[in-house]
Design an enzyme around this catalytic site. Structure first.
Site, PDB file in Angstrom:
ATOM      1  N   GLY A  48       0.781  -1.232   0.000  1.00  0.00           N
ATOM      2  CA  GLY A  48       0.000   0.000   0.000  1.00  0.00           C
ATOM      3  C   GLY A  48       0.811   1.280   0.000  1.00  0.00           C
ATOM      4  N   GLU A 103       3.489   4.886   5.897  1.00  0.00           N
ATOM      5  CA  GLU A 103       2.268   4.094   5.745  1.00  0.00           C
ATOM      6  C   GLU A 103       1.281   4.815   4.837  1.00  0.00           C
ATOM      7  OE1 GLU A 103       0.651   1.548   5.849  1.00  0.00           O
ATOM      8  OE2 GLU A 103       0.860   0.350   7.655  1.00  0.00           O
ATOM      9  N   ASP A 104       0.453   4.034   4.192  1.00  0.00           N
ATOM     10  CA  ASP A 104      -0.619   4.601   3.389  1.00  0.00           C
ATOM     11  C   ASP A 104      -1.769   5.057   4.282  1.00  0.00           C
ATOM     12  OD1 ASP A 104      -1.204   2.024   4.197  1.00  0.00           O
ATOM     13  OD2 ASP A 104      -1.515   1.227   2.193  1.00  0.00           O
ATOM     14  N   ASP A 107      -5.969   2.389   9.940  1.00  0.00           N
ATOM     15  CA  ASP A 107      -7.405   2.172  10.128  1.00  0.00           C
ATOM     16  C   ASP A 107      -7.652   1.787  11.588  1.00  0.00           C
ATOM     17  OD1 ASP A 107     -10.032   1.424  10.077  1.00  0.00           O
ATOM     18  OD2 ASP A 107      -9.842  -0.058   8.499  1.00  0.00           O
ATOM     19  N   LYS A 135      -7.935   6.835   9.786  1.00  0.00           N
ATOM     20  CA  LYS A 135      -9.379   6.712  10.031  1.00  0.00           C
ATOM     21  C   LYS A 135      -9.656   6.877  11.529  1.00  0.00           C
ATOM     22  CE  LYS A 135     -10.329   3.576   6.193  1.00  0.00           C
ATOM     23  NZ  LYS A 135     -10.949   2.293   5.830  1.00  0.00           N
ATOM     24  N   VAL A 157     -11.645   2.773   1.294  1.00  0.00           N
ATOM     25  CA  VAL A 157     -11.174   3.568   0.157  1.00  0.00           C
ATOM     26  C   VAL A 157     -10.133   2.796  -0.656  1.00  0.00           C
ATOM     27  CG1 VAL A 157     -11.635   5.818   1.189  1.00  0.00           C
ATOM     28  CG2 VAL A 157      -9.433   4.703   1.623  1.00  0.00           C
ATOM     29  N   ARG A 169      -4.882  -0.060  -7.091  1.00  0.00           N
ATOM     30  CA  ARG A 169      -3.708   0.564  -6.483  1.00  0.00           C
ATOM     31  C   ARG A 169      -3.133   1.677  -7.347  1.00  0.00           C
ATOM     32  NH1 ARG A 169      -1.939  -2.587  -2.099  1.00  0.00           N
ATOM     33  NH2 ARG A 169      -2.127  -4.836  -2.353  1.00  0.00           N
TER      34      ARG A 169
HETATM   35  P1  IMP Z   1      -5.116  -1.443  10.335  1.00  0.00           P
HETATM   36  O1  IMP Z   1      -4.279  -2.507  10.984  1.00  0.00           O
HETATM   37  O2  IMP Z   1      -6.580  -1.688  10.543  1.00  0.00           O
HETATM   38  O3  IMP Z   1      -4.705  -0.055  10.742  1.00  0.00           O
HETATM   39  O4  IMP Z   1      -4.934  -1.595   8.769  1.00  0.00           O
HETATM   40  C1  IMP Z   1      -3.785  -1.190   8.130  1.00  0.00           C
HETATM   41  C2  IMP Z   1      -3.711  -1.674   6.704  1.00  0.00           C
HETATM   42  O5  IMP Z   1      -4.953  -2.123   6.202  1.00  0.00           O
HETATM   43  C3  IMP Z   1      -3.316  -0.517   5.790  1.00  0.00           C
HETATM   44  O6  IMP Z   1      -1.927  -0.391   5.727  1.00  0.00           O
HETATM   45  C4  IMP Z   1      -3.946  -0.911   4.478  1.00  0.00           C
HETATM   46  O7  IMP Z   1      -3.076  -1.741   3.756  1.00  0.00           O
HETATM   47  C5  IMP Z   1      -5.172  -1.681   4.886  1.00  0.00           C
HETATM   48  N1  IMP Z   1      -6.359  -0.791   4.859  1.00  0.00           N
HETATM   49  C6  IMP Z   1      -6.938  -0.143   5.897  1.00  0.00           C
HETATM   50  N2  IMP Z   1      -7.991   0.587   5.498  1.00  0.00           N
HETATM   51  C7  IMP Z   1      -8.065   0.407   4.160  1.00  0.00           C
HETATM   52  C8  IMP Z   1      -8.961   0.919   3.144  1.00  0.00           C
HETATM   53  O8  IMP Z   1      -9.895   1.708   3.375  1.00  0.00           O
HETATM   54  N3  IMP Z   1      -8.709   0.503   1.883  1.00  0.00           N
HETATM   55  C9  IMP Z   1      -7.704  -0.357   1.548  1.00  0.00           C
HETATM   56  N4  IMP Z   1      -6.860  -0.850   2.458  1.00  0.00           N
HETATM   57  C10 IMP Z   1      -7.033  -0.480   3.752  1.00  0.00           C
END
Ligand code: IMP
Length: 187
Positions: A48, A103-104, A107, A135, A157, A169
């Site tokens: 990402g 990081e992208d 969430d 988020k 997203v 992507r």
């Molecule tokens: P987390 O562990 O929930 O913070 O998720 C982190 C990873 O999940 C990010 O680095 C993304 O690769 C993926 N991710 C989280 N939200 C999204 C989204 O809305 N679209 C696509 N990938 C997401």
């Protein structure tokens, strides 16, 4: 051809290409200022963060080094599993080095908090985080995003590195995905 027009899968552009590029310049300038005279290693989280990494690194003036890690947290679905596994580790050690994780999106924050703890255990000089988007749930985790691009709503997203089932992507902007796209998916 299946999905010949990607635009049909999208609801709206959430962050435009212009907004992303302007924000990347700001983030790069902030990192440049904070790490002047220091040796910085940017650690991108695959896949990402590839777009953020490529644009951020080129917008910076410091002679940074780049490395990548791949971790799994989502599989091909659209909600976090909370299970983090290293699929590809760093090529070199980070002892006594200044690390900026790129990081992208943050969430749930689970991936990032796990990753930062993992990197800190390797005895670096410092670890900070740069994330293009965050988020609302991310606040539940204790991760400080020192260089943040945008706070965005909870919606799923895609684009600018972010995928759904490995697609979208390569969009140069970030857009919300039509729920019917992931609701139809098998599994
Ligand atoms: P987390 O562990 O929930 O913070 O998720 C982190 C990873 O999940 C990010 O680095 C993304 O690769 C993926 N991710 C989280 N939200 C999204 C989204 O809305 N679209 C696509 N990938 C997401």
């Amino acid at each position: 051809m299946e999905h010949s027009d990607v635009a049909d899968d999208l609801v709206a552009v959430l962050v435009s290409e212009k907004e992303i590029q302007a924000k990347i310049i700001e983030l790069a300038a902030a990192i440049d200022a904070d790490y002047a005279g220091l040796d910085v290693l940017l650690v991108g989280v695959l896949k990402g963060a590839v777009m953020v990494m490529a644009d951020l690194a080129r917008a910076m003036h410091l002679p940074v080094k780049l490395d990548f890690m791949a971790v799994s947290s989502y599989g091909s679905g659209s909600s976090s599993s909370g299970v983090v596994r290293i699929l590809k580790d760093l090529d070199y050690g980070i002892e006594h080095r200044h690390v900026v994780v790129v990081e992208d999106i943050v969430d749930s924050g689970l991936t990032l908090s796990w990753l930062v703890a993992n990197l800190r255990s390797r005895n670096p000089a410092s670890v900070e985080v740069c994330a293009l988007m965050r988020k609302p749930d991310a606040v539940k985790q204790d991760v400080v995003v020192r260089y943040l691009g945008f706070d965005i709503p909870r919606d799923f997203v895609v684009g600018y590195g972010l995928d759904y089932a490995e697609k979208y992507r390569n969009l140069p902007f970030v857009a919300t995905l039509r729920p019917s796209v992931y609701e139809q998916a098998p599994g």
